[in-house]
Design an enzyme around this catalytic site. Structure first.
Site, PDB file in Angstrom:
ATOM      1  N   HIS A  56      42.365 -76.470 130.146  1.00 24.94           N
ATOM      2  CA  HIS A  56      41.565 -75.472 129.429  1.00 24.94           C
ATOM      3  C   HIS A  56      42.408 -74.693 128.418  1.00 24.94           C
ATOM      4  O   HIS A  56      41.986 -73.642 127.939  1.00 24.94           O
ATOM      5  CB  HIS A  56      40.937 -74.487 130.411  1.00 24.94           C
ATOM      6  CG  HIS A  56      40.105 -75.128 131.470  1.00 24.94           C
ATOM      7  ND1 HIS A  56      39.075 -75.993 131.180  1.00 24.94           N
ATOM      8  CD2 HIS A  56      40.163 -75.043 132.829  1.00 24.94           C
ATOM      9  CE1 HIS A  56      38.522 -76.405 132.310  1.00 24.94           C
ATOM     10  NE2 HIS A  56      39.167 -75.853 133.321  1.00 24.94           N
ATOM     11  N   HIS A 218      34.382 -78.315 132.638  1.00 28.26           N
ATOM     12  CA  HIS A 218      34.986 -79.507 133.244  1.00 28.26           C
ATOM     13  C   HIS A 218      34.140 -80.748 132.948  1.00 28.26           C
ATOM     14  O   HIS A 218      34.349 -81.798 133.544  1.00 28.26           O
ATOM     15  CB  HIS A 218      35.103 -79.343 134.759  1.00 28.26           C
ATOM     16  CG  HIS A 218      35.792 -78.098 135.190  1.00 28.26           C
ATOM     17  ND1 HIS A 218      35.110 -76.921 135.434  1.00 28.26           N
ATOM     18  CD2 HIS A 218      37.094 -77.831 135.402  1.00 28.26           C
ATOM     19  CE1 HIS A 218      35.969 -75.976 135.785  1.00 28.26           C
ATOM     20  NE2 HIS A 218      37.177 -76.506 135.768  1.00 28.26           N
TER      21      HIS A 218
END
Length: 330
Positions: A56, A218
């Site tokens: 991320h 995700h």
């Protein structure tokens, strides 16, 4: 999928070493790379600690520094860091005023941070927690009970980080973090899947003319899969869901964050900024602060999220306060 790496097993460690070397003036690695911490701590300041799976970037390690986090714990790609990492971070950056844990609402993160907090409290430390759950796309997802914590986490970390620099006490920072979370809503759309290095294949499949509406960071499924639409139509649906849920009064001022997922050019992100600000104006809101870029990513996924935070004078001042991290600096 081609990647710049030596081996899957060393990808995170080597990336962390590079981050620490490139920003050695503001941060350093903890023992065994369990956490990234600010190089210089402020005695008597509440320590802000966050973390989550890699993939991320720059969230969270890229937001360690003056005006934001004191430490961040990186897990393997899309995998929560472990409680021992978090305990080590707490011990390293707690200067006596207590620690605030900022946790995205994913089950692994929540469980492990809760366990770490309990261990720290048993050791005599003072710990409070803010859980972010700004995603309005779905009520629950593959990895969360309730709404997911996504790009709004950045907004919480910045505003609370500014207040921490002003030596606000722990309970006040906890309450501020929860208030900012309540004032913040996000929604994401994916145009392509992402590919986890260890798996070597996309996390899901989209046809060339499809998009995933309401995707998580995700690659988790969203509200639905649909045909690719125009940028204006995508922004209208995203902001419709955000503003209906936020229910801010007409005339409100807001922060508009347009966040890329890792595979979207800035040209397209700024186009989405332009579409979003027009839609906000049509709904009686004025974007007085902007942030644009790939800041809470999902590896190489194409697409973006939009985050809106309803501002008041105090929150605006805290947002504007100085910050110096690897990823944000003003």
């Amino acid at each position: 999928m081609k990647r710049l790496m030596n081996a899957v097993d060393t990808l995170l460690d080597e990336s962390l070493d590079g981050l620490a070397a490139a920003h050695a003036d503001i941060l350093e690695l903890g023992a065994e790379r369990k956490f990234v911490r600010r190089k210089v701590l402020t005695p008597g300041k509440v320590a802000l600690i966050s973390g989550g799976g890699a993939g991320h970037e720059p969230l969270h390690a890229g937001f360690v520094g003056a005006g934001m986090l004191d430490a961040a714990c990186p897990g393997q790609v899309f995998t929560s860091p472990t409680p021992d990492q978090m305990v080590a971070a707490i011990e390293a950056v707690d200067t006596g005023a207590g620690c605030l844990l900022i946790v995205k609402n994913y089950e692994g993160d929540v469980m492990n941070f809760e366990m770490a907090g309990e261990l720290a409290v048993a050791d005599g430390r003072t710990v409070e927690t803010v859980v972010t759950n700004d995603d309005v796309a779905v009520p629950k997802s593959t990895w969360s009970t309730g709404r997911r914590g996504v790009a709004g986490t950045l907004v919480v970390e910045k505003i609370v980080g500014a207040a921490a620099e002003q030596l606000a006490p722990l309970e006040a920072l906890r309450d501020l973090g929860r208030e900012v979370n309540e004032r913040t809503r996000s929604f994401g759309v994916a145009l392509t899947p992402c590919t986890v290095p260890a798996a070597g294949k996309p996390t899901f499949t989209l046809a060339p003319d499809e998009m995933e509406v309401g995707v998580g960071i995700h690659g988790e499924p969203g509200r639905r899969r649909s045909k690719l639409a125009s940028a204006d139509a995508i922004a209208d649906e995203m902001l419709g869901a955000i503003l209906d849920d936020l229910a801010a009064p007409a005339g409100s001022q807001c922060l508009l964050l347009v966040n890329g997922f890792g595979g979207t050019p800035l040209m397209e992100l700024y186009l989405m900024v332009n579409a979003a600000r027009r839609i906000l104006a049509g709904r009686g809101m004025t974007a007085t602060r902007y942030l644009t870029g790939s800041l809470v990513t999902s590896l190489d996924m194409a697409g973006c999220s939009i985050t809106v935070t309803a501002l008041d004078e105090r929150l605006t001042r805290l947002w504007d306060a100085p910050v110096k991290t690897a990823a944000l600096s003003w």
